[in-house]
Design a protein around this motif. Structure first.
Motif, PDB file in Angstrom:
ATOM      1  N   ARG A 118       0.826  -1.205   0.000  1.00  0.00           N
ATOM      2  CA  ARG A 118       0.000   0.000   0.000  1.00  0.00           C
ATOM      3  C   ARG A 118       0.862   1.259   0.000  1.00  0.00           C
ATOM      4  O   ARG A 118       0.595   2.221  -0.715  1.00  0.00           O
ATOM      5  N   ALA A 122       0.789   3.770  -2.934  1.00  0.00           N
ATOM      6  CA  ALA A 122       0.224   5.086  -2.644  1.00  0.00           C
ATOM      7  C   ALA A 122       1.220   6.196  -2.922  1.00  0.00           C
ATOM      8  O   ALA A 122       0.833   7.326  -3.198  1.00  0.00           O
ATOM      9  N   SER A 123       2.509   5.880  -2.857  1.00  0.00           N
ATOM     10  CA  SER A 123       3.491   6.938  -3.089  1.00  0.00           C
ATOM     11  C   SER A 123       3.733   7.132  -4.579  1.00  0.00           C
ATOM     12  O   SER A 123       4.611   7.885  -4.974  1.00  0.00           O
ATOM     13  N   GLY A 124       2.941   6.447  -5.402  1.00  0.00           N
ATOM     14  CA  GLY A 124       2.975   6.715  -6.836  1.00  0.00           C
ATOM     15  C   GLY A 124       4.184   6.154  -7.556  1.00  0.00           C
ATOM     16  O   GLY A 124       4.551   6.634  -8.627  1.00  0.00           O
ATOM     17  N   ARG A 125       4.821   5.123  -6.991  1.00  0.00           N
ATOM     18  CA  ARG A 125       5.957   4.514  -7.677  1.00  0.00           C
ATOM     19  C   ARG A 125       5.488   3.811  -8.944  1.00  0.00           C
ATOM     20  O   ARG A 125       4.371   3.271  -8.987  1.00  0.00           O
TER      21      ARG A 125
END
Lengths: 341, 341
Positions: A118, A122-125
């Motif tokens: 998550r 969520a950190s857009g990796r």
DNA sequence: CTGAAAGCGCTTACAG
DNA sequence: CTGAAAGCGCTTACAG
């Protein structure tokens, strides 16, 4: 000085936005946007005013297209200080430069599988590379759920069909190391493996056995331990005290080999005159020992490069030829091996 | 299966947006946003539909708050493979974890100063750490113009008041290394420096001289070269061939020290029985040589940590106590040194 | 739990 | 060169 007004603003609780900067500089938002993006259709005077306001306010753009076009790949190690890490990071960063991808090395922090997936997602990796980590099938499922492309660099385990992985030819490396010693005339060749719970140790050991077999030698001299200096010192010391001691030792890693060299010194033996030593890895230190270490080179940099390229291909939805690729190891002959006396 | 519709969309030229995902999943945009951000007020069934659509479309959020809250610091090396790099990255990444900052290691790519400043600033970095790079005053001016917080980790040059830098105590380290040898009874102690164009080499050499002076020894034995294995081999070999050879050598770096050990081996001398060797750096390899190397430890990990913390302080506009801080070196005594015979 | 409406921070044509 | 207007992608209250 604009400091009076700007201090008022910068001490306010909220971080400055484009609008704040624009009003501080006395221009419109589009103009600030242009300065920020390096556009040329802004006069020098206006540009200077805007840059001054940006500095005064410590403005940092937050969610603009400039940032959002950037792609990020996280590369996770169990231990960033492992001598492997530097070489893999180097390759990954290089490939990233070429692919327009920013590579972020991280140490695995012990999150639960779900938390981990998550957080990364969520950190857009844009994807994740995992290096020689113990990857549970639950973790793999979580990343898959999160739709997160993943590549595993694994020099340790057997490949799994569940995910895309990159390894190196451990068995072949073990054969090459042992053949080299056989060609130098050695017959009593010891092998000190890393943990046999790891597939790479098993493969290297069987490479050693295969080479001995072919040479008609059926009594391998084998020991085992961690991939550590201490293992090399301890196991080699046991052998070197015996009258029928080995004349050569193939170590399962460079660290073990360094320990073997120390055991030789403690036993009053010279390398390579009295004992030939071969390692496995060819990390940075191997060329700088005394004598420089003959060792099996693992293409760690190339593995880092390939991981990034493969990941970007997965992300783009392109097919990859195989779920597992092994890059070739290669024997690097230096001064720690010599003909048997 | 939703695959038919989603394939239509995913093959279109534009990358998918929140709206695309919402319509594919048959929900509203806020609902997709909630799923993306791990909110709990979404039913399991809806969440599953949305996650499926995200996977089908390979959707990656682009400019949301989730990403924008993240802070990035770039850490620039001349050479990522330098054994220093791994330790500094390690420290910086650790401190980053604590400060909520993501650390991105990069190799310096040879941009012009203006390009470099613009690129780093346009990519929305919160600051930059430069490691032991040759930093021109123009470059400093460019970063300042761009309003980009900057910290320099420099174990090499004299500190400048123009920017914030972190170093280590080279002079003191040179004294400690030499004192250690003097205490062991050595009187003929050689010193092989790195390039004397670098302030760190000068400081280490003067530390060596200061210790000799205090011991009443006024004829230092000195040589110089690169921070390399070859320098160690070459310079030490010259000395070791002479009748009045040194009984101990303090090398200006670990790499030089490794070369010195090799020179001893080539000359048929044993370390430490016939020759004591001290290095400088204490990088990863120093503990694994044969014998393990006595060396001056540089707190590289701590320097990486401090750099990130200082950078975040600068960025927040907080004052820093001094424009330059030096962390203490410390002698690490191992087995390459022994009392003179 | 769900989504219509308002809003945020930034960028993109485009008119002057 | 400059900026009013429209737009983009996403999030945040908040009503139901």
């Amino acid at each position: 000085m604009a400091s009076d007004a700007s201090e008022n603003i910068s001490t306010s609780a909220r971080r400055p936005t484009l609008a704040t900067v624009a009003s501080a500089a006395g221009v419109s938002m589009p103009t600030v946007s242009k300065v920020l993006n390096g556009r040329l259709d802004v006069s020098a005077a206006t540009r200077a005013k805007v840059e001054q306001a940006i500095r005064d306010l410590r403005y940092v753009p937050v969610a603009g297209r400039a940032r959002s076009e950037e792609r990020f790949v996280e590369i996770v190690f169990d231990d960033l200080l492992n001598p492997y890490a530097a070489e893999i990071i180097n390759g990954a960063a290089d490939a990233g430069l070429g692919e327009g991808v920013t590579v972020i090395p991280k140490r695995h922090t012990g999150d639960t599988p779900r938390e981990w997936a998550r957080r990364v997602s969520a950190s857009g990796r844009d994807g994740i590379i995992i290096v020689t980590s113990v990857l549970t099938s639950e973790q793999i499922a979580r990343f898959r759920e999160a739709g997160l492309p993943m590549v595993v660099i694994d020099t340790v385990n057997l490949p799994s069909a569940e995910f895309t992985s990159i390894g190196s030819t451990n068995f072949t490396g073990g054969v090459a190391a042992t053949d080299h010693l056989l060609k130098l005339g050695h017959r009593r060749i010891g092998h000190i493996s890393g943990p046999l719970t790891l597939a790479c140790s098993v493969a290297r050991r069987h490479g050693y056995r295969a080479a001995l077999d072919r040479a008609g030698i059926y009594d391998p001299i084998e020991a085992m331990g961690w991939f550590s200096y201490d293992t090399g010192v301890r196991e080699a010391s046991t052998w070197l005290g015996r009258p029928e001691r080995p004349t050569a030792i193939f170590a399962g890693s460079d660290q073990i080999a360094f320990g073997v060299m120390e055991a030789a010194r403690l036993a009053g033996l010279r390398v390579p005159e009295d004992l030939s030593v071969v390692g496995f890895d060819d990390t940075y230190a191997a060329a700088s020992t005394s004598p420089p270490l003959t060792t099996v080179h693992q293409p760690l940099k190339e593995m880092g490069e390939l991981a990034v390229r493969t990941l970007m291909r997965l992300r783009a939805g392109e097919p990859v030829a195989s779920h597992h690729v092994e890059l070739a190891t290669r024997l690097e002959v230096r001064a720690s091996t010599a003909p048997v006396r």
